[in-house]
Design an enzyme around this catalytic site. Structure first.
Site, PDB file in Angstrom:
ATOM      1  N   HIS A 179       1.001  -1.307  -0.025  1.00 31.50           N
ATOM      2  CA  HIS A 179      -0.068   0.050   0.056  1.00 31.50           C
ATOM      3  C   HIS A 179       1.033   1.369  -0.022  1.00 31.50           C
ATOM      4  O   HIS A 179       2.006   1.104  -0.096  1.00 31.50           O
ATOM      5  CB  HIS A 179      -1.111  -0.172   1.258  1.00 31.50           C
ATOM      6  CG  HIS A 179      -0.469  -0.290   2.547  1.00 31.50           C
ATOM      7  ND1 HIS A 179       0.764   0.701   3.011  1.00 31.50           N
ATOM      8  CD2 HIS A 179      -0.304  -1.250   3.468  1.00 31.50           C
ATOM      9  CE1 HIS A 179       0.981   0.271   3.994  1.00 31.50           C
ATOM     10  NE2 HIS A 179       0.486  -1.007   4.440  1.00 31.50           N
ATOM     11  N   GLU A 180       0.287   2.520   0.104  1.00 29.23           N
ATOM     12  CA  GLU A 180       1.160   3.701   0.061  1.00 29.23           C
ATOM     13  C   GLU A 180       2.091   3.742   1.222  1.00 29.23           C
ATOM     14  O   GLU A 180       3.129   4.546   0.906  1.00 29.23           O
ATOM     15  CB  GLU A 180       0.059   4.761   0.041  1.00 29.23           C
ATOM     16  CG  GLU A 180      -0.384   5.011  -1.204  1.00 29.23           C
ATOM     17  CD  GLU A 180       0.536   5.440  -2.600  1.00 29.23           C
ATOM     18  OE1 GLU A 180       1.638   6.286  -1.995  1.00 29.23           O
ATOM     19  OE2 GLU A 180       0.664   4.908  -3.500  1.00 29.23           O
ATOM     20  N   GLY A 181       1.814   3.055   2.245  1.00 27.29           N
ATOM     21  CA  GLY A 181       2.758   3.129   3.333  1.00 27.29           C
ATOM     22  C   GLY A 181       4.095   2.341   2.865  1.00 27.29           C
ATOM     23  O   GLY A 181       5.192   3.067   2.947  1.00 27.29           O
ATOM     24  N   HIS A 182       3.923   1.425   2.306  1.00 30.20           N
ATOM     25  CA  HIS A 182       5.030   0.667   1.890  1.00 30.20           C
ATOM     26  C   HIS A 182       5.848   1.627   0.555  1.00 30.20           C
ATOM     27  O   HIS A 182       6.939   1.787   0.659  1.00 30.20           O
ATOM     28  CB  HIS A 182       4.738  -0.854   1.176  1.00 30.20           C
ATOM     29  CG  HIS A 182       4.117  -1.813   2.193  1.00 30.20           C
ATOM     30  ND1 HIS A 182       2.806  -2.109   2.035  1.00 30.20           N
ATOM     31  CD2 HIS A 182       4.834  -2.435   3.315  1.00 30.20           C
ATOM     32  CE1 HIS A 182       2.754  -3.018   3.096  1.00 30.20           C
ATOM     33  NE2 HIS A 182       3.648  -3.064   3.925  1.00 30.20           N
ATOM     34  N   GLN A 235       7.468 -15.496  12.089  1.00 31.33           N
ATOM     35  CA  GLN A 235       7.072 -14.375  12.999  1.00 31.33           C
ATOM     36  C   GLN A 235       5.544 -14.592  13.326  1.00 31.33           C
ATOM     37  O   GLN A 235       4.843 -13.612  14.071  1.00 31.33           O
ATOM     38  CB  GLN A 235       7.291 -12.995  12.231  1.00 31.33           C
ATOM     39  CG  GLN A 235       6.410 -12.666  11.014  1.00 31.33           C
ATOM     40  CD  GLN A 235       6.879 -11.236  10.505  1.00 31.33           C
ATOM     41  OE1 GLN A 235       7.851 -11.076   9.947  1.00 31.33           O
ATOM     42  NE2 GLN A 235       5.879 -10.084  10.709  1.00 31.33           N
ATOM     43  N   GLU A 277       7.266   3.964  11.007  1.00 31.19           N
ATOM     44  CA  GLU A 277       6.842   4.244  12.367  1.00 31.19           C
ATOM     45  C   GLU A 277       5.769   3.492  12.962  1.00 31.19           C
ATOM     46  O   GLU A 277       5.528   3.777  14.240  1.00 31.19           O
ATOM     47  CB  GLU A 277       7.219   5.647  12.788  1.00 31.19           C
ATOM     48  CG  GLU A 277       8.486   6.183  12.564  1.00 31.19           C
ATOM     49  CD  GLU A 277       8.951   7.585  13.057  1.00 31.19           C
ATOM     50  OE1 GLU A 277       7.786   8.517  13.054  1.00 31.19           O
ATOM     51  OE2 GLU A 277       9.671   8.020  13.281  1.00 31.19           O
ATOM     52  N   LYS A 278       4.618   3.244  12.028  1.00 31.00           N
ATOM     53  CA  LYS A 278       3.450   2.560  12.793  1.00 31.00           C
ATOM     54  C   LYS A 278       3.892   1.444  13.444  1.00 31.00           C
ATOM     55  O   LYS A 278       3.430   1.146  14.822  1.00 31.00           O
ATOM     56  CB  LYS A 278       2.648   2.120  11.554  1.00 31.00           C
ATOM     57  CG  LYS A 278       1.237   1.664  12.015  1.00 31.00           C
ATOM     58  CD  LYS A 278       0.371   0.989  10.934  1.00 31.00           C
ATOM     59  CE  LYS A 278       0.975  -0.432  10.646  1.00 31.00           C
ATOM     60  NZ  LYS A 278       0.840  -1.310  11.510  1.00 31.00           N
ATOM     61  N   GLN A 280       8.867  -2.566  16.184  1.00 29.73           N
ATOM     62  CA  GLN A 280       9.514  -3.345  15.281  1.00 29.73           C
ATOM     63  C   GLN A 280      10.913  -2.697  14.782  1.00 29.73           C
ATOM     64  O   GLN A 280      11.841  -3.096  14.692  1.00 29.73           O
ATOM     65  CB  GLN A 280       8.683  -3.871  14.139  1.00 29.73           C
ATOM     66  CG  GLN A 280       9.479  -4.604  12.957  1.00 29.73           C
ATOM     67  CD  GLN A 280       8.380  -4.971  11.861  1.00 29.73           C
ATOM     68  OE1 GLN A 280       8.075  -5.792  11.929  1.00 29.73           O
ATOM     69  NE2 GLN A 280       8.172  -4.027  10.855  1.00 29.73           N
ATOM     70  N   SER A 308      -2.170  -0.028   6.617  1.00 26.43           N
ATOM     71  CA  SER A 308      -1.930  -1.639   6.981  1.00 26.43           C
ATOM     72  C   SER A 308      -2.371  -2.640   6.063  1.00 26.43           C
ATOM     73  O   SER A 308      -3.560  -2.355   5.673  1.00 26.43           O
ATOM     74  CB  SER A 308      -2.407  -1.565   8.536  1.00 26.43           C
ATOM     75  OG  SER A 308      -2.136  -3.239   8.706  1.00 26.43           O
TER      76      SER A 308
END
EC number: 6.3.2.1
Length: 294
Positions: A35-38, A62, A155-156, A160, A192
């Site tokens: 998505h746009e976050g990536h 994980q 930073e979301k 991690q 997300s």
């Protein structure tokens, strides 16, 4: 032109070629369903590095035994199209057997694992046993394969990022771990891949997580560290009243995940929250520094 690589040998051959030409390499690690976050991480890497590699791998170790590995969204062809539009140079999309040739599918099956103590004992750590061990074990392996100069993290998933930063520092790796701002929808919901689990009613509720965390951060900015306990309690009560099914935690730590103790400057603090809403587990955080003087 985007190169799609599936083997470790192909990745190493490509990065050796780039190194020989004097190019710097940035890496964005993902589990796909981009998505746009990536893609904002790809953009950040593009600005700072000569070449950009994105890894696309749903990491089985994980996930806990009752978590969402099997239903995690997989949209590989759409991901490749998005990366071509963003002028990413290469994507490493290995089979599970390529990364875990001994057949490991759970962290307790891994022969050699990486454990970052302390930072994984708070927030999501106790709620997802073994999760961060699975993350750091796979990420360290990817760093050795890709041989990048810089790696970019949103930073979301702040814990991690902090855990990976500590691992890289502890291992003495010549890699800079770069934090990037959380990308949000217009109503404030952090982007997300798991947002696809939400139905329309749940999607309308979800932005209230960040709104509540921000209000808490603003109160701490205005009134100081002494109101943290009361503030986190009020946030949790508000979230339940707004329709979230479960509040796993609302807690305050420093940017290095240290405790908020007397004398800690409020500008160093973040308010972290994790909730359950329908079939989704949502995470977010708000920096108190962003609310100082606001």
């Amino acid at each position: 032109m985007l190169r799609v690589l599936h083997t470790i040998e192909d990745v190493r051959e490509q990065t050796r070629e780039w190194r020989a030409a004097g190019s710097s390499i940035g890496c964005v690690m993902t589990m796909g369903a981009l998505h746009e976050g990536h893609l904002s991480l790809v953009d950040a890497a593009r600005r700072e590095c000569d070449k950009v590699v994105l890894t696309l791998f749903v990491n089985p170790i994980q996930f806990g035994p009752s978590e969402d590995f099997d239903r995690y969204p997989r949209t590989e062809e759409a991901d490749f199209r998005a990366l071509r539009d963003r002028e990413c140079d290469a994507v490493f999309a290995p089979a599970t057997e390529t990364i875990f040739p001994l057949g490991e599918r759970r962290i307790d099956q891994v022969r050699t694992k990486v454990v970052v103590r302390g930072l994984t004992d708070v927030l999501c750590g106790p709620r997802r046993p073994g999760h961060f061990d699975g993350v750091t074990t796979e990420v360290l392996k990817m760093l050795h394969i890709v041989d990048c100069d810089r790696t970019y993290w949103g930073e979301k998933d702040y814990q991690q990022y902090a855990v990976i930063r500590a691992m890289v520092e502890d291992q003495g790796l010549p890699v800079k771990v770069v934090p990037c701002p959380t990308m949000r929808d217009v109503d404030g919901l952090a982007l997300s891949s798991r947002n696809t689990y939400l139905d329309s009613g749940q999607r309308a509720i979800a932005p209230r997580l960040y709104a509540a965390l921000r209000r808490g951060a603003r109160r701490i900015a205005e009134q100081g560290i002494d109101v943290i306990g009361e503030t986190t309690k009020q946030i949790a009560e508000t979230l339940l009243a707004h329709g979230f099914d479960l509040v796993e935690y609302v807690e305050v730590y420093t940017g290095s995940l240290g405790p908020a103790v007397a004398g800690t400057p409020v500008e160093e603090l973040r308010v972290f929250g994790a909730v359950r809403l329908g079939g989704a587990r949502l995470l977010d955080n708000a920096a108190v520094a962003d609310e100082v003087g606001g």
